[in-house]
Scaffold this motif. Structure first.
Motif, short mmCIF file in Angstrom:
data_model
loop_
_atom_site.label_atom_id
_atom_site.label_comp_id
_atom_site.label_asym_id
_atom_site.label_seq_id
_atom_site.Cartn_x
_atom_site.Cartn_y
_atom_site.Cartn_z
N LEU A 1 0.83 -1.21 0.00
CA LEU A 1 0.00 0.00 0.00
C LEU A 1 0.86 1.26 0.00
N LYS A 2 1.98 1.19 0.73
CA LYS A 2 2.84 2.36 0.81
C LYS A 2 3.43 2.68 -0.57
N ARG A 3 3.83 1.62 -1.29
CA ARG A 3 4.38 1.84 -2.65
C ARG A 3 3.31 2.48 -3.53
N ILE A 4 2.08 1.94 -3.45
CA ILE A 4 1.00 2.51 -4.25
C ILE A 4 0.83 3.98 -3.89
N GLN A 5 0.89 4.24 -2.58
CA GLN A 5 0.73 5.61 -2.09
C GLN A 5 1.80 6.54 -2.67
N THR A 6 3.06 6.14 -2.55
CA THR A 6 4.12 7.02 -3.06
C THR A 6 4.00 7.20 -4.56
N ARG A 7 3.63 6.13 -5.25
CA ARG A 7 3.56 6.24 -6.70
C ARG A 7 2.43 7.17 -7.13
N THR A 8 1.26 7.02 -6.52
CA THR A 8 0.14 7.85 -6.97
C THR A 8 0.22 9.27 -6.43
N LEU A 9 1.01 9.48 -5.39
CA LEU A 9 1.04 10.83 -4.80
C LEU A 9 2.35 11.54 -5.04
N LYS A 10 3.02 11.20 -6.14
CA LYS A 10 4.32 11.82 -6.35
C LYS A 10 4.20 13.31 -6.65
N TRP A 11 2.96 13.76 -6.90
CA TRP A 11 2.75 15.19 -7.17
C TRP A 11 2.70 16.01 -5.89
N GLN A 12 2.61 15.32 -4.73
CA GLN A 12 2.42 16.07 -3.49
C GLN A 12 3.68 16.84 -3.11
N ASP A 13 3.46 18.04 -2.60
CA ASP A 13 4.58 18.88 -2.21
C ASP A 13 4.84 18.66 -0.72
N ASN A 14 5.54 17.58 -0.39
CA ASN A 14 5.78 17.33 1.03
C ASN A 14 7.22 16.90 1.26
N MET A 15 7.53 16.57 2.50
CA MET A 15 8.90 16.23 2.85
C MET A 15 9.40 15.02 2.06
N GLU A 16 8.49 14.04 1.88
CA GLU A 16 8.93 12.80 1.25
C GLU A 16 9.31 13.01 -0.21
N ASN A 17 8.61 13.92 -0.88
CA ASN A 17 8.90 14.13 -2.29
C ASN A 17 9.96 15.20 -2.52
N ALA A 18 10.45 15.78 -1.44
CA ALA A 18 11.46 16.84 -1.60
C ALA A 18 12.72 16.22 -2.19
N SER A 19 13.24 16.85 -3.20
CA SER A 19 14.43 16.28 -3.83
C SER A 19 15.65 17.13 -3.53
#
Lengths: 237, 276
Positions: free
Chosen positions: B258-276
Motif C-alpha cells: 500500500l505504501k508503494r501505491i501511495q508514493t507512486r500515486t502521490l508523487k505530485w504532493q509537495d511534502n517532505m517525502e517528495n522533496a528532492s
C-alpha cells in the motif's frame, strides 16, 4: 460586449460588497478596476464570473454560449496539484481538438518544455503563466483577472504584464482587470474605473489615451497616477 | 561487542555496504537495531540467561517455522488468515467508500449518518465478537465481518475528512468551467481527497490485521491466530512467537504494498517525502 446594470451585492449587514454598479465594456477593451481593499472589487468579479449568485441587478453579455462568456484568473494560480502543466492547461476543455491551440498557448506563455512538471516544481511566476494559459484556452469572451500578479515579485510581475499585453494584441480579448496596483492598471488598461467606499461604489473613470505598449516611466502615466491618487484620497495637500 | 559480532556474522552485507552507500540505504539502516537485538537474544538463550520454555532462542523459532512449512501445515494457516484479512479489507473498504463518499458530498447524509457511525466507532472491537458469532455462526462470515468492521472506520473517517477538506479554491476553478456535479467529483474532489483516502487504507489495513487476530483467538480452528492459542495451550512458546513473527512479516509486506501505491500515486504532493 458586457453590460452591467445596477448590480449590487451586499453582505455583512451592508458593510461589505458593492452597490449600484453600472459598467460596460466594448469588444477588445481592457478595463481596470482600482480600489482600496474592502471596496468590493473582487466581489464584483465573483458576481460577474457566476461564482457568487446572490446579487441584484442585471448582467448582459453578447456571448453565444453563456458557458464561454467568462474566463477567470485568480490571485493564486489554483492549478490542480495532481496534474502536470500540460494537463492543467487543458483542464476544463474536455475536448481533444484543442491540442494544437493548447500547445500554441503554452509557447506564448513561455512554458514550452515544462509540460511534464508538476505545480510543486514550478516557481510562482511559472505557475501563474500556466494559469493564464488555462484561462485563455477556453477562449472566453471576457477575461476576468482578479489581482493576478499581486503575489509575485516586481520583476516577474513586469514580465507577466508584458505577456498579457502580447496576449491582448494577439487575441483581442475583452478584459476586466481588478487590481490595487495603480501602475499596473495604467500600464495595461484603456480605461480605469475607481471604486471607493464600503459598500463600494464607482467613484470615477479615467481614460488612458496613450497607445500600448506604453513606457513604464512615462510622464503622462505619472500625471494620471497623481489623478488616481487624488480620487482615492491618498494625496496630501 | 554486539556490533563486532554483527560484522563477523554478516560479511556479505558488509560488502554490499561499500557498493551502495550504507547510510543512504534504508534497508541496511533499518535492520541494524532488530538484527542486533536478535543476536543478543540468541546469545542470551544459548548462554542460559533466559528459560527456554518461556523464551526459546530465535533459531528454535526459525526451526519450528521451517518444520511446519516443510510438513505443509503452515501454508493452510497462512492462507486462511490472509484470505480473512483481504476479504474483510475489501468488504470494509467498499462499505467505507460508499458511506464515506455519501457523508462527504451530501450534507444531509452526514447529519443523519455520521453521529450514529461515530457512536458505533466507540465500541471496542472485541465487543462485537459474541454478537457476530451469534448472528453469523463461527464460520468464515463472522470473522470476515469483524475484520471489515475494523477496516471500515479508518477508511470512512479519512475519506470523509478528505472530501470535506478539498480546497474551495480548486472547486471554484471547476465552477468556472461549469462542471456538472459528476465532473466536479471525478476531476477535482476525488483526486484531491486521494491522499487522505490512502492514509485511511493503510490504517484500515493495520486495524484489519489486529481484528483478524481477535477473531482467530476467540473461535477458530485454523489460522495464525489459532496457532497462537494452540501454542499457548500446548506450552509451546516457539509456536506463539513464530505466529507473531509471521503476523509481523505479512503485516509489513501488505503495508509496504500500500505504501508503494501511495508514493507512486502521490508523487505530485509537495511534502517532505517528495522533496528532492
Amino acid at each position: 460586449m458586457l453590460a452591467v446594470e445596477k448590480v449590487s451585492r451586499i453582505f455583512q449587514g451592508g458593510k461589505a460588497g458593492f452597490k449600484n454598479v453600472n459598467l460596460s465594456l466594448e469588444k477588445g477593451e481592457v478595463v481596470g478596476v482600482l480600489g482600496t481593499s474592502g471596496c468590493g472589487k473582487s466581489t464584483l468579479l465573483r458576481v460577474l464570473s457566476g461564482l457568487d449568485e446572490n446579487f441584484e441587478g442585471e448582467i448582459k453579455t453578447e456571448a453565444n454560449d453563456p458557458n464561454q462568456a467568462f474566463g477567470m484568473m485568480f490571485q493564486e494560480p489554483r492549478l490542480m496539484p495532481w496534474l502536470n502543466v500540460w494537463e492543467n492547461i487543458v483542464f476544463g476543455t474536455g475536448k481533444k481538438d484543442k491540442k494544437q491551440e493548447a500547445f500554441e498557448l503554452m509557447k506564448t506563455v513561455g512554458l514550452e518544455g515544462f509540460e511534464n512538471h508538476y505545480p510543486k516544481d514550478l516557481s510562482g511566476g511559472m505557475a501563474q503563466r500556466a494559469a493564464i494559459a488555462r484561462s485563455l484556452l477556453i477562449r472566453p469572451e471576457i477575461l476576468l483577472l482578479d489581482e493576478p500578479f499581486s503575489a509575485l515579485d516586481a520583476f516577474t510581475k513586469m514580465q507577466l504584464q508584458d505577456l498579457l499585453l502580447d496576449i491582448f494584441e494577439k487575441h483581442q480579448t475583452t478584459t476586466l482587470l481588478v487590481t490595487h496596483d495603480i501602475d499596473e492598471a495604467l500600464y495595461l488598461c484603456d480605461r480605469v474605473i475607481i471604486m471607493r467606499g464600503q459598500p463600494g461604489r464607482i467613484e470615477s473613470q479615467i481614460t488612458v489615451e496613450a497607445k500600448r505598449p506604453r513606457k513604464r516611466g512615462d510622464s503622462y502615466l505619472a500625471e494620471l497616477k497623481q489623478d488616481v491618487l487624488k480620487e482615492l484620497d491618498f494625496t496630501k495637500e | 561487542m554486539a556490533s563486532q559480532t554483527e560484522a563477523a556474522v554478516r560479511p556479505t552485507t558488509k560488502k554490499e555496504k561499500t557498493t551502495i552507500n550504507p547510510l543512504k540505504s534504508n534497508v541496511v539502516v533499518g535492520s541494524l537495531l532488530p538484527v542486533t537485538l536478535i543476536i543478543i537474544w540468541e546469545m542470551a538463550s544459548r548462554g542460559g540467561f533466559v528459560e527456554p520454555h518461556l523464551l526459546p532462542a530465535p533459531t528454535t523459532v526459525l526451526e519450528e517455522v521451517i518444520t511446519m512449512a516443510q510438513e505443509g501445515e503452515l501454508w493452510g494457516h497462512i492462507w486462511i488468515t490472509l484470505y480473512r484479512v483481504f476479504a474483510g479489507f475489501l468488504l470494509g473498504t467498499g462499505a467505507a467508500i460508499l458511506l464515506g463518499a455519501a457523508t462527504g458530498y451530501i450534507k444531509i447524509v452526514e447529519r443523519v449518518l455520521d453521529p450514529m457511525l461515530q457512536a458505533l466507532r466507540a465500541i471496542p472491537s472485541l465487543a462485537w465478537v459474541p454478537l457476530f458469532i451469534l448472528w453469523l455462526g463461527i464460520g468464515e462470515t463472522s470473522k470476515i465481518t469483524l475484520v471489515a468492521v475494523g477496516v471500515f472506520f479508518p477508511v470512512y473517517l479519512n475519506l470523509t475528512s478528505g472530501i470535506q477538506g478539498v480546497d474551495r479554491k480548486l472547486i471554484e476553478v471547476g465552477r468556472m468551467y461549469h462542471f456538472t456535479a459528476l465532473q466536479q467529483i471525478k476531476r477535482i474532489i476525488l483526486p484531491a481527497s486521494l491522499p487522505s483516502f490512502l492514509v485511511g487504507l493503510r490504517s484500515g489495513l493495520s486495524l484489519g490485521w489486529m481484528f483478524v487476530v481477535a477473531a482467530e483467538l476467540l473461535g477458530a480452528s485454523e489460522g495464525l491466530g489459532y496457532l497462537m492459542v494452540f501454542g499457548q495451550n500446548t506450552s509451546a512458546p516457539e509456536l506463539v512467537i513464530a505466529s507473531i513473527l509471521l503476523f509481523a512479516i505479512f503485516g509489513k509486506i501488505t503495508d509496504e504494498i500500500l505504501k508503494r501505491i501511495q508514493t507512486r500515486t502521490l508523487k505530485w504532493q509537495d511534502n517532505m517525502e517528495n522533496a528532492s
